[in-house]
Write a protein that holds these residues in place. Structure first.
Motif, PDB file in Angstrom:
ATOM      1  N   PHE A  13       0.827  -1.213   0.000  1.00  0.00           N
ATOM      2  CA  PHE A  13       0.000   0.000   0.000  1.00  0.00           C
ATOM      3  C   PHE A  13       0.866   1.269   0.000  1.00  0.00           C
ATOM      4  CE2 PHE A  13      -3.207   2.328   3.034  1.00  0.00           C
ATOM      5  CZ  PHE A  13      -3.487   3.259   2.041  1.00  0.00           C
ATOM      6  N   LYS A 103       5.323   5.931   9.136  1.00  0.00           N
ATOM      7  CA  LYS A 103       4.907   5.981  10.537  1.00  0.00           C
ATOM      8  C   LYS A 103       4.219   4.694  10.901  1.00  0.00           C
ATOM      9  CE  LYS A 103       0.970   5.742  10.710  1.00  0.00           C
ATOM     10  NZ  LYS A 103      -0.032   4.732  10.172  1.00  0.00           N
ATOM     11  N   TYR A 132      -0.502  13.505   6.235  1.00  0.00           N
ATOM     12  CA  TYR A 132      -1.695  14.368   6.301  1.00  0.00           C
ATOM     13  C   TYR A 132      -1.346  15.831   6.585  1.00  0.00           C
ATOM     14  CZ  TYR A 132      -4.271  10.030   6.146  1.00  0.00           C
ATOM     15  OH  TYR A 132      -4.757   8.813   5.751  1.00  0.00           O
ATOM     16  N   PHE A 160     -10.154   9.381  14.204  1.00  0.00           N
ATOM     17  CA  PHE A 160      -9.778   8.647  12.992  1.00  0.00           C
ATOM     18  C   PHE A 160     -10.535   7.326  13.083  1.00  0.00           C
ATOM     19  CE2 PHE A 160      -5.918   8.538   9.943  1.00  0.00           C
ATOM     20  CZ  PHE A 160      -6.653   7.873   8.983  1.00  0.00           C
ATOM     21  N   GLN A 162     -12.217   3.912  11.337  1.00  0.00           N
ATOM     22  CA  GLN A 162     -12.252   2.957  10.226  1.00  0.00           C
ATOM     23  C   GLN A 162     -13.105   1.758  10.627  1.00  0.00           C
ATOM     24  OE1 GLN A 162      -8.117   2.046   9.207  1.00  0.00           O
ATOM     25  NE2 GLN A 162      -7.906   3.961   8.062  1.00  0.00           N
ATOM     26  N   TRP A 164     -12.567  -1.519   8.669  1.00  0.00           N
ATOM     27  CA  TRP A 164     -12.162  -2.610   7.764  1.00  0.00           C
ATOM     28  C   TRP A 164     -11.970  -3.952   8.460  1.00  0.00           C
ATOM     29  CZ3 TRP A 164      -6.883  -4.301   8.138  1.00  0.00           C
ATOM     30  CH2 TRP A 164      -6.075  -3.496   8.944  1.00  0.00           C
ATOM     31  N   ARG A 175      -1.038  -5.983  10.863  1.00  0.00           N
ATOM     32  CA  ARG A 175      -1.419  -4.796  11.641  1.00  0.00           C
ATOM     33  C   ARG A 175      -2.122  -5.161  12.954  1.00  0.00           C
ATOM     34  NH1 ARG A 175      -1.274  -2.262   6.577  1.00  0.00           N
ATOM     35  NH2 ARG A 175      -0.844  -0.038   6.625  1.00  0.00           N
ATOM     36  N   ASP A 188      -1.420   3.075  14.455  1.00  0.00           N
ATOM     37  CA  ASP A 188      -1.693   3.192  13.021  1.00  0.00           C
ATOM     38  C   ASP A 188      -2.448   4.494  12.724  1.00  0.00           C
ATOM     39  OD1 ASP A 188      -1.805   2.377  10.343  1.00  0.00           O
ATOM     40  OD2 ASP A 188      -3.709   1.341  10.628  1.00  0.00           O
ATOM     41  N   LEU A 189      -3.519   4.727  13.471  1.00  0.00           N
ATOM     42  CA  LEU A 189      -4.383   5.881  13.215  1.00  0.00           C
ATOM     43  C   LEU A 189      -4.128   7.004  14.222  1.00  0.00           C
ATOM     44  CD1 LEU A 189      -7.672   3.857  12.588  1.00  0.00           C
ATOM     45  CD2 LEU A 189      -5.916   4.526  10.940  1.00  0.00           C
ATOM     46  N   HIS A 192      -1.282   9.415  13.569  1.00  0.00           N
ATOM     47  CA  HIS A 192      -1.548  10.549  12.672  1.00  0.00           C
ATOM     48  C   HIS A 192      -2.200  11.697  13.446  1.00  0.00           C
ATOM     49  CE1 HIS A 192      -0.422   8.965   8.782  1.00  0.00           C
ATOM     50  NE2 HIS A 192      -1.196   7.904   8.902  1.00  0.00           N
ATOM     51  N   LEU A 227      -4.177  -3.731   2.878  1.00  0.00           N
ATOM     52  CA  LEU A 227      -5.148  -3.864   3.971  1.00  0.00           C
ATOM     53  C   LEU A 227      -6.069  -5.062   3.753  1.00  0.00           C
ATOM     54  CD1 LEU A 227      -6.304  -0.234   4.776  1.00  0.00           C
ATOM     55  CD2 LEU A 227      -4.454  -1.557   5.774  1.00  0.00           C
ATOM     56  N   SER A 271     -12.757   5.585   6.439  1.00  0.00           N
ATOM     57  CA  SER A 271     -11.510   6.200   6.897  1.00  0.00           C
ATOM     58  C   SER A 271     -11.792   7.679   7.179  1.00  0.00           C
ATOM     59  CB  SER A 271     -10.409   6.041   5.840  1.00  0.00           C
ATOM     60  OG  SER A 271      -9.134   6.190   6.423  1.00  0.00           O
ATOM     61  N   TYR A 333      -5.907  12.008  -2.079  1.00  0.00           N
ATOM     62  CA  TYR A 333      -5.036  11.374  -1.073  1.00  0.00           C
ATOM     63  C   TYR A 333      -3.577  11.321  -1.535  1.00  0.00           C
ATOM     64  CZ  TYR A 333      -3.305   7.312   1.639  1.00  0.00           C
ATOM     65  OH  TYR A 333      -2.582   6.460   2.421  1.00  0.00           O
TER      66      TYR A 333
HETATM   67  C1  SOE Z   1      -4.641   1.637   7.565  1.00  0.00           C
HETATM   68  O1  SOE Z   1      -5.326   1.660   8.733  1.00  0.00           O
HETATM   69  C2  SOE Z   1      -4.172   2.991   7.079  1.00  0.00           C
HETATM   70  O2  SOE Z   1      -3.830   2.799   5.759  1.00  0.00           O
HETATM   71  C3  SOE Z   1      -2.960   3.526   7.808  1.00  0.00           C
HETATM   72  O3  SOE Z   1      -1.915   2.605   7.854  1.00  0.00           O
HETATM   73  C4  SOE Z   1      -2.535   4.817   7.188  1.00  0.00           C
HETATM   74  O4  SOE Z   1      -1.437   5.366   7.846  1.00  0.00           O
HETATM   75  C5  SOE Z   1      -3.715   5.773   7.196  1.00  0.00           C
HETATM   76  O5  SOE Z   1      -3.359   6.862   6.433  1.00  0.00           O
HETATM   77  C6  SOE Z   1      -4.956   5.181   6.609  1.00  0.00           C
HETATM   78  O6  SOE Z   1      -5.212   3.937   7.154  1.00  0.00           O
END
Ligand code: SOE
Length: 386
Positions: A13, A103, A132, A160, A162, A164, A175, A188-189, A192, A227, A271, A333
């Motif tokens: 990714f 990161k 970001y 943040f 998600q 998934w 992950r 992970d989130l 950021h 992912l 996301s 993005y």
């Molecule tokens: C997955 O959760 C992920 O791709 C992260 O690893 C990224 O850093 C984030 O930008 C979006 O979500």
């Protein structure tokens, strides 16, 4: 130096996002140094060969150690899973290579500090992938804060979200394994969000958090990429060793209050990466799903038209707008990565450290770990104690 030779480790990714950035950069930023896509590296020869062809790298290798020894490579770009960052970054720094690392910088605060010491000792440039920050709407928020146009900052709230891994049968990807990822949604989130808070508001002095792993076991994956992953009905299960969700509150050194939520269990949110900032003279709201816009509110607007206004932050005079499309033709993005790589190239031209760099990576790791400690102890933790 007219170009910078890149060797990249990782090809999924983030490998794709970085490759795309290196490829597009010269077309839209012709005055920048040019990143030359020399060598891509990965463990699976067939897959990395395919990635080299698809993404446009000159060569591929499966041996990262020989890659960092090559004289014709200036920068090592590390986007392999998090457990690989430390060893590669330290070896690359000792080999005199400049480094761009995804990161979270490392699995632990201690590891990230060792990485920072290595790059500082080697005198190389170092950058961390908090992409970001390079969203023009985020840069507008920063400008409004720095110019005092939001007044004294009272609140930073960020989330943040998600979903998934909402399916309990979604496989146990890397992950979700502590020894590979360090932590779950938090690193992970949440990483950021923490970096965004550092960038926009400043240092965090203390935190208190809570965390949960809702699904404790998942099927071992048969295949995984990026992912996505698959497992079959009979796959044995293994333990999830990271958080599914982590929430925390924070006090900033400048007196502002913060709240942070990172989760992979927010059903319906693919996301959603957002923040809101409230100051004595105004507020801003940002949502990455509408990344071209910043909502802005000023207390001194005439009362009869007071309210949040939607500013299209990708038109002139906003950051990077001159490089892109005519007014109103928005960006996406992938542009956050292109802008990150422009910053890296500018750091070479201006002979300075790029920002954000490993110092920011360590600061983020310090807050991540302070929150983890607070979750464990069920009490407030001072970030400077770590
Ligand atoms: C997955 O959760 C992920 O791709 C992260 O690893 C990224 O850093 C984030 O930008 C979006 O979500």
């Amino acid at each position: 130096m007219k170009s910078v030779n890149v060797g990249m480790i990782g090809y999924k990714f983030m490998g794709k996002a970085h490759s795309h950035a290196y490829r597009d950069l010269p077309m839209f930023f012709p005055n920048s140094l040019k990143p030359e896509m020399k060598v891509i590296c990965g463990r699976n020869e067939e897959a990395v060969a395919q990635a080299a062809k698809q993404f446009g790298w000159e060569e591929y290798t499966t041996d990262w150690k020989s890659l960092i020894e090559r004289d014709d490579i200036d920068v090592i770009d590390i986007n392999a899973p998090s457990d690989a960052h430390k060893e590669i970054a330290i070896a690359a720094a000792r080999a005199g290579k400049h480094i761009y690392c995804e990161k979270p910088l490392a699995l632990t605060l201690q590891d990230s500090r060792e990485m920072l010491a290595a790059v500082q000792e080697a005198g190389v440039k170092h950058m961390v992938g908090f992409n970001y920050r390079f969203t023009p709407a985020v840069m507008l928020a920063k400008k409004l804060i720095d110019e005092g146009r939001l007044g004294e900052i009272y609140h930073f709230r960020a989330w943040f979200l998600q979903d998934w891994i909402i399916d309990p049968n979604f496989p146990l990807v890397w992950r979700l394994q502590k020894e590979v990822a360090g932590s779950g949604s938090h690193g992970d989130l949440g990483a950021h969000l923490i970096d965004m808070a550092h960038y926009l508001i400043g240092d965090i002095s203390e935190v208190i958090g809570m965390s949960e792993t809702f699904i404790k076991e998942r099927p071992i994956p048969a295949n995984m990429t990026g992912l996505s992953a698959t497992s079959d009905e009979n796959s044995p299960k293994g333990p999830v060793t990271v958080d599914d969700a982590t929430l925390f509150m924070a006090r900033f050194a400048n007196g502002a209050l913060g709240s942070f939520e990172a989760t992979r269990f927010a059903t319906g949110h693919r996301s959603t990466n957002s923040f809101e900032i409230n100051g004595s003279k105004g507020s801003v709201i940002f949502d990455f799903e509408r990344m071209n816009e910043l909502q802005v509110y000023f207390t001194d607007d005439a009362k009869d038209v007071q309210g949040f206004r939607r500013v299209l932050a990708t038109d002139a005079p906003h950051a990077y707008s001159e490089a892109w499309w005519p007014a109103g033709h928005t960006i996406g993005y992938e542009h956050t990565f292109i802008h990150s790589m422009v910053e890296l190239m500018e750091a070479f031209t201006e002979d300075r450290q790029p920002v954000p760099n490993f110092v920011d990576g360590v600061k983020c790791q310090q807050v991540l770990e302070a929150v983890e400690l607070s979750v464990e102890k069920r009490q407030w933790v001072k970030v400077s104690d770590l």
